[in-house]
Scaffold this active site. Structure first.
Site, PDB file in Angstrom:
ATOM      1  N   ASP A  70       0.838  -1.192   0.000  1.00 47.61           N
ATOM      2  CA  ASP A  70       0.000   0.000   0.000  1.00 47.61           C
ATOM      3  C   ASP A  70       0.878   1.250   0.000  1.00 47.61           C
ATOM      4  O   ASP A  70       1.992   1.227  -0.529  1.00 47.61           O
ATOM      5  CB  ASP A  70      -0.942  -0.042   1.212  1.00 47.61           C
ATOM      6  CG  ASP A  70      -2.285   0.615   0.947  1.00 47.61           C
ATOM      7  OD1 ASP A  70      -2.313   1.849   0.804  1.00 47.61           O
ATOM      8  OD2 ASP A  70      -3.295  -0.097   0.886  1.00 47.61           O
ATOM      9  N   HIS A  86      -3.639   6.251   3.409  1.00 43.57           N
ATOM     10  CA  HIS A  86      -4.424   5.082   3.007  1.00 43.57           C
ATOM     11  C   HIS A  86      -3.908   3.793   3.638  1.00 43.57           C
ATOM     12  O   HIS A  86      -4.674   2.990   4.203  1.00 43.57           O
ATOM     13  CB  HIS A  86      -4.391   5.002   1.475  1.00 43.57           C
ATOM     14  CG  HIS A  86      -5.259   3.961   0.861  1.00 43.57           C
ATOM     15  ND1 HIS A  86      -4.863   2.650   0.698  1.00 43.57           N
ATOM     16  CD2 HIS A  86      -6.507   4.028   0.332  1.00 43.57           C
ATOM     17  CE1 HIS A  86      -5.821   1.970   0.095  1.00 43.57           C
ATOM     18  NE2 HIS A  86      -6.836   2.773  -0.139  1.00 43.57           N
ATOM     19  N   ASN A 146     -13.321   0.948  -7.231  1.00 42.94           N
ATOM     20  CA  ASN A 146     -14.320   1.972  -6.904  1.00 42.94           C
ATOM     21  C   ASN A 146     -14.876   2.659  -8.153  1.00 42.94           C
ATOM     22  O   ASN A 146     -15.173   3.850  -8.132  1.00 42.94           O
ATOM     23  CB  ASN A 146     -13.702   3.030  -5.978  1.00 42.94           C
ATOM     24  CG  ASN A 146     -13.170   2.431  -4.699  1.00 42.94           C
ATOM     25  OD1 ASN A 146     -13.675   1.419  -4.212  1.00 42.94           O
ATOM     26  ND2 ASN A 146     -12.129   3.045  -4.146  1.00 42.94           N
ATOM     27  N   SER A 206     -11.258  -0.417  -0.907  1.00 41.85           N
ATOM     28  CA  SER A 206      -9.995  -0.493  -0.162  1.00 41.85           C
ATOM     29  C   SER A 206     -10.229  -0.788   1.304  1.00 41.85           C
ATOM     30  O   SER A 206      -9.379  -1.388   1.971  1.00 41.85           O
ATOM     31  CB  SER A 206      -9.233   0.832  -0.268  1.00 41.85           C
ATOM     32  OG  SER A 206      -8.677   1.020  -1.535  1.00 41.85           O
TER      33      SER A 206
END
Length: 350
Positions: free
Chosen positions: A88, A119, A202, A271
């Site tokens: 990530d 994130h 998304n 996520s």
């Protein structure tokens, strides 16, 4: 620093002359359609400060409760002995909520403060709250400075996670176009018994009849996770990508988790759904009663176990493009319905 190269039908990774692995590619159907000039980018997520209004101080976030995090702890399934890779944007290992469980950091890109690249810390926090005794391995693949392109960094990180003995890989990332290097690395991980869990994407348009493509989640070696809301019936998030390769769904709307520098914040996205599933799997893998049959594929075994014991069918009867086989939780039907009735009464999606 490991190097990676892809030539013809193989991927070779060399780490300072100490470790070398060459992985043969199984002629995936999509390789002739690969685009090499479009890389995976940071996922877009929606952010809100603090804790969700339906959550109470001192309690685990509602997404963790609905996925069975509290019940798992009560039964001693805390991820002890399990290693989880977080590929990530980097993890703030100093956040007090991690309790020292971020045990290794290997950053292939850097240069952006974690306060901006928040994130990865949020994702890792969800995994930790689902499986508090699991060890977290932080592989950073996003940042403004680097010795690797993003796609190359992701491929190297996957192989490094296998070398480091990780049992589960969480990738809350994705892109429209497939990468041969990443595909080969995912195949290598799956062939070595590592469970690869990916966000579905998304790009959803609130229409399950249209397909939104996103890799690496679209590959069969990965578990693809869609996002649903914290409400009765687990409504599908409007942003959640749908396609026939979606395997399961998890809580992905107004998810409360860790913020770099300390404290909490909310994010929404597939996520956020992905680490609920990765954390659940990590907790389940710490169950000594689980016995793998000799010669069986670990990915197949885990999927069969999830589908037999931990899936709640939602959206439509049977598998569907929006939620896959269903919502994953360690709770039984009465337990999660009691939680929903206690915390939420109105179905809201975004």
């Amino acid at each position: 620093m490991p190097s990676i190269c892809c030539s013809g039908d193989s991927l070779e990774v060399v780490d300072d002359g100490r470790r070398r692995v060459q992985v043969q590619v199984k002629e995936p159907k999509l390789t002739r359609h690969l685009a090499t000039n479009i890389r995976i980018t940071r996922p877009y997520v929606q952010r809100k400060p603090g804790r969700s209004p339906d959550e109470h101080e001192g309690e685990l976030p509602l997404g963790i409760l609905l996925t069975g995090g509290e019940k798992l702890r009560a039964e001693g399934l805390t991820g002890n002995g399990i290693k989880v890779a977080v590929i990530d944007s980097g993890v703030d290992d100093t956040h007090p909520g991690f309790h020292g469980k971020v045990v290794q950091q290997q950053w292939f890109r850097w240069g952006t403060p974690l306060s901006d690249d928040d994130h990865g810390t949020h994702v890792a926090g969800t995994i930790h709250m689902m499986a508090p005794d699991a060890e977290l391995y932080d592989y950073r693949v996003f940042g403004e400075e680097a010795g690797f392109d993003v796609d190359e960094a992701i491929a190297v990180a996957i192989v490094e996670a296998v070398f480091d003995g990780c049992h589960v890989i969480n990738m809350s990332l994705g892109g429209r176009w497939p990468s041969l290097n990443i595909r080969t690395a995912v195949q290598y991980a799956e062939s070595n018994g590592v469970i690869v869990v990916c966000a579905a994407g998304n790009e959803g348009d609130d229409d399950p009849l249209t397909n939104e493509r996103g890799y690496p989640a679209l590959w069969p070696e990965a578990i693809s996770v869609a996002a649903v809301g914290k409400a009765e019936g687990f409504p599908v998030a409007k942003f959640s990508s749908s396609n026939p390769q979606v395997d399961y769904s998890g809580i992905g709307v107004d998810v409360t988790s860790f913020k770099p520098g300390g404290g909490l914040q909310q994010m929404s996205g597939t996520s956020m759904a992905c680490p609920h599933v990765a954390g659940l799997i990590a907790a389940l893998l710490s169950d000594e009663r689980l016995v793998f049959e000799p010669g069986s594929k670990k990915d197949d075994f885990v999927r069969e176990h999830l589908e037999k014991y931990h899936v709640v069918d939602i959206e439509k009867i049977g598998p569907d493009n929006a939620t896959g086989i269903g919502f994953l939780t360690y709770l039984d039907k009465d337990e999660y319905e009691e939680l929903i009735s206690r915390f939420l009464t109105v179905s809201v999606t975004i």
